[in-house]
Design an enzyme around this catalytic site. Structure first.
Site, PDB file in Angstrom:
ATOM      1  N   LYS A 173       0.760  -1.287  -0.037  1.00  0.00           N
ATOM      2  CA  LYS A 173      -0.198   0.034   0.042  1.00  0.00           C
ATOM      3  C   LYS A 173       0.908   1.245   0.045  1.00  0.00           C
ATOM      4  O   LYS A 173       1.998   1.191   0.396  1.00  0.00           O
ATOM      5  CB  LYS A 173      -0.940  -0.129   1.335  1.00  0.00           C
ATOM      6  CG  LYS A 173       0.013  -0.084   2.576  1.00  0.00           C
ATOM      7  CD  LYS A 173      -1.192  -0.228   3.686  1.00  0.00           C
ATOM      8  CE  LYS A 173      -0.100  -0.327   4.956  1.00  0.00           C
ATOM      9  NZ  LYS A 173      -1.180  -0.691   6.182  1.00  0.00           N
ATOM     10  N   ARG A 211     -11.072   0.454  14.772  1.00  0.00           N
ATOM     11  CA  ARG A 211     -10.777   1.154  13.310  1.00  0.00           C
ATOM     12  C   ARG A 211     -11.735   0.577  12.467  1.00  0.00           C
ATOM     13  O   ARG A 211     -13.057   1.101  12.342  1.00  0.00           O
ATOM     14  CB  ARG A 211      -9.479   1.078  12.783  1.00  0.00           C
ATOM     15  CG  ARG A 211      -8.760   2.410  12.504  1.00  0.00           C
ATOM     16  CD  ARG A 211      -7.259   2.250  12.208  1.00  0.00           C
ATOM     17  NE  ARG A 211      -6.733   1.036  11.611  1.00  0.00           N
ATOM     18  CZ  ARG A 211      -5.560   0.849  11.117  1.00  0.00           C
ATOM     19  NH1 ARG A 211      -4.606   1.789  11.179  1.00  0.00           N
ATOM     20  NH2 ARG A 211      -5.293  -0.504  10.537  1.00  0.00           N
ATOM     21  N   TYR A 217      17.153  28.689  10.440  1.00  0.00           N
ATOM     22  CA  TYR A 217      15.824  29.594  11.008  1.00  0.00           C
ATOM     23  C   TYR A 217      15.763  29.385  12.496  1.00  0.00           C
ATOM     24  O   TYR A 217      15.754  28.416  13.149  1.00  0.00           O
ATOM     25  CB  TYR A 217      14.599  29.020  10.332  1.00  0.00           C
ATOM     26  CG  TYR A 217      14.655  29.357   8.983  1.00  0.00           C
ATOM     27  CD1 TYR A 217      14.250  30.772   8.331  1.00  0.00           C
ATOM     28  CD2 TYR A 217      14.616  28.387   7.886  1.00  0.00           C
ATOM     29  CE1 TYR A 217      14.212  31.030   7.099  1.00  0.00           C
ATOM     30  CE2 TYR A 217      14.250  28.678   6.550  1.00  0.00           C
ATOM     31  CZ  TYR A 217      14.174  30.033   6.080  1.00  0.00           C
ATOM     32  OH  TYR A 217      13.851  30.274   5.045  1.00  0.00           O
ATOM     33  N   MET A 248      13.025  23.781   4.170  1.00  0.00           N
ATOM     34  CA  MET A 248      12.449  23.183   3.147  1.00  0.00           C
ATOM     35  C   MET A 248      13.441  22.451   2.282  1.00  0.00           C
ATOM     36  O   MET A 248      13.110  21.363   1.828  1.00  0.00           O
ATOM     37  CB  MET A 248      11.976  24.413   2.275  1.00  0.00           C
ATOM     38  CG  MET A 248      10.946  23.571   1.274  1.00  0.00           C
ATOM     39  SD  MET A 248       9.864  24.939   0.334  1.00  0.00           S
ATOM     40  CE  MET A 248       8.838  25.566   1.411  1.00  0.00           C
TER      41      MET A 248
HETATM   42  C1  LIG Z   1      -0.427  -1.983   6.601  1.00  0.00           C
HETATM   43  C2  LIG Z   1      -1.244  -3.266   6.995  1.00  0.00           C
HETATM   44  C3  LIG Z   1      -0.254  -4.228   7.440  1.00  0.00           C
HETATM   45  C4  LIG Z   1       1.196  -4.315   7.351  1.00  0.00           C
HETATM   46  O1  LIG Z   1       1.561  -3.778   8.485  1.00  0.00           O
HETATM   47  P1  LIG Z   1       3.103  -3.444   9.061  1.00  0.00           P
HETATM   48  O2  LIG Z   1       3.005  -3.212  10.530  1.00  0.00           O
HETATM   49  O3  LIG Z   1       3.499  -2.691   8.099  1.00  0.00           O
HETATM   50  O4  LIG Z   1       3.788  -5.056   9.030  1.00  0.00           O
HETATM   51  C5  LIG Z   1      -0.919  -5.540   7.599  1.00  0.00           C
HETATM   52  N1  LIG Z   1      -2.402  -5.481   7.735  1.00  0.00           N
HETATM   53  C6  LIG Z   1      -3.052  -4.412   7.260  1.00  0.00           C
HETATM   54  C7  LIG Z   1      -4.540  -4.533   7.660  1.00  0.00           C
HETATM   55  C8  LIG Z   1      -2.671  -3.154   7.081  1.00  0.00           C
HETATM   56  O5  LIG Z   1      -3.242  -2.079   7.037  1.00  0.00           O
END
Ligand SMILES: *Cc1c(COP(=O)(O)O)cnc(C)c1O
Length: 361
Positions: free
Chosen positions: A35, A131, A253, A301
């Protein structure tokens, strides 16, 4: 010459980490979680690196799933949040994607849709993370509806842990096993941390993410190197300026860093617009000419400042490593009050991404 910042992606390290995750869960298949453009590493770079060994890919965006199919990846692909609307169900069927179903509107849409083929469905159960997912009390009736639904080819139970990298999974695991009791269905529960720490959670499919990208999913005491997990992204740049500060002078800065005595300061072509965390304080580790030193003052930046005291020969053009090989992203993240996931995902589009294939490691 072009601005010298680069993110080098070691595709052999990615492949190594994926195979390592599979060694830890030899009875399971492993979703390669890609993802968010493979956690900022480039979906194409990572998918190609595991093309011949991967069990399947898990992601969220239909466009990324469609890209995999267009490039000839025929493995299972799982949409981790399911379809975002009814049209995506049709797209999922067309592309032969597996889907998560986590809420009533998704279940209703799945029952109503007339699809070109049945779908593999992952029923997401909320075991305490709060969630996504159905509450345990709803699971029996949701399961009954899914078993009766003509659009379902297969069913897998799924949950996600909140504290697999910390306090543990005890109450969520007890809740999940209760939900599964008597169903005889396959399950998927383990992220990277659970994969490494809690073998009982492996099930049919594990879901490693961060460990594939060289981050440690474990409590701080266990580094990626301890686990045999190799860094994949190395963010490099160069010094584009050098200044000498006298005692009492500042850099950057807000003038937040004050020299106590005369010192040389390097200016690196990397700033928060490249994805480097602006919150990284003075003292965040960084390599100049391969030598470990520290950042000074505020991150701008496009630039940040480093202490050249340990590297007296450093000059304009000297190589700098922000994180990666030689400097774990986890260490930089900890210094900046964040996690390596965020550093990787925040890599900005303006940073040129190149691949290397260090077969020797
Ligand atoms: C992102 C995600 C993972 C992977 O989690 P990691 O902590 O990066 O190993 C597994 N399951 C779901 C549903 C996720 O959204």
């Amino acid at each position: 010459m072009a601005r010298p910042i680069r993110a080098r992606i070691d595709t052999a390290a990615f492949r190594h980490n994926y195979l390592l995750s599979k060694q830890h869960a030899p009875q399971s298949r492993a979703w390669c979680v890609v993802k968010a453009n493979a956690y900022g590493h480039g979906l194409a770079n990572c998918a190609e690196a595991v093309r011949d060994v991967v069990d399947g890919f898990a992601l969220l965006d239909m466009a990324e799933a469609a890209w995999l199919r267009s490039e000839g990846f025929l493995q299972p692909v799982l949409l981790l949040e399911g379809g975002f609307d009814a049209a995506e169900l049709h797209e999922a069927a067309k592309l032969n994607l597996a889907i998560v179903v986590h809420a009533m509107p998704q279940l209703d849409a799945l029952e109503e849709a007339v699809l070109s083929q049945r779908l593999d469905v992952f029923l997401k159960i909320n075991t305490g993370m709060n969630r996504l997912g159905f509450v345990p009390a709803d699971v029996p009736k949701v399961l009954a509806r899914l078993r009766a639904c003509g659009n379902v080819r297969s069913l897998t139970l799924m949950t996600h842990f909140a504290c697999a990298d910390g306090l543990g999974i005890a109450s969520q695991w007890a809740c999940f096993t209760d939900c599964m009791a008597g169903s005889e269905l396959p399950f998927s529960a383990a992220n990277s941390a659970a994969l490494l720490r809690f073998p009982e959670t492996h099930g049919a499919w594990v879901r490693p993410g961060i460990m594939l990208y060289g981050g440690s999913p474990m409590p701080a005491s266990q580094s990626a190197a301890d686990l045999g997990v190799r860094p994949v992204m190395t963010l490099i740049s160069e010094l584009i300026g050098v200044q000498t500060l006298h005692a009492g002078e500042h850099v950057g800065y807000g003038a937040t860093f004050t020299a106590e005595h005369e010192m040389r300061v390097g200016v690196v072509a990397c700033g928060y617009a490249d994805g480097y965390p602006r919150h990284a304080p003075t003292g965040t580790p960084i390599l100049v000419d391969g030598v470990r030193t520290r950042t000074l003052g505020r991150v701008s930046m496009d630039m940040l400042a480093v202490d050249l005291t340990p590297v007296p020969n450093a000059t304009i053009g000297s190589p700098v490593t922000l994180w990666g090989k030689g400097l774990p992203a986890d260490e930089v993240a900890t210094a900046a009050g964040t996690i390596s996931y965020e550093l990787f995902c925040a890599l900005a589009r303006r940073v040129l991404v190149t691949t290397t294939d260090n077969k020797n490691g």
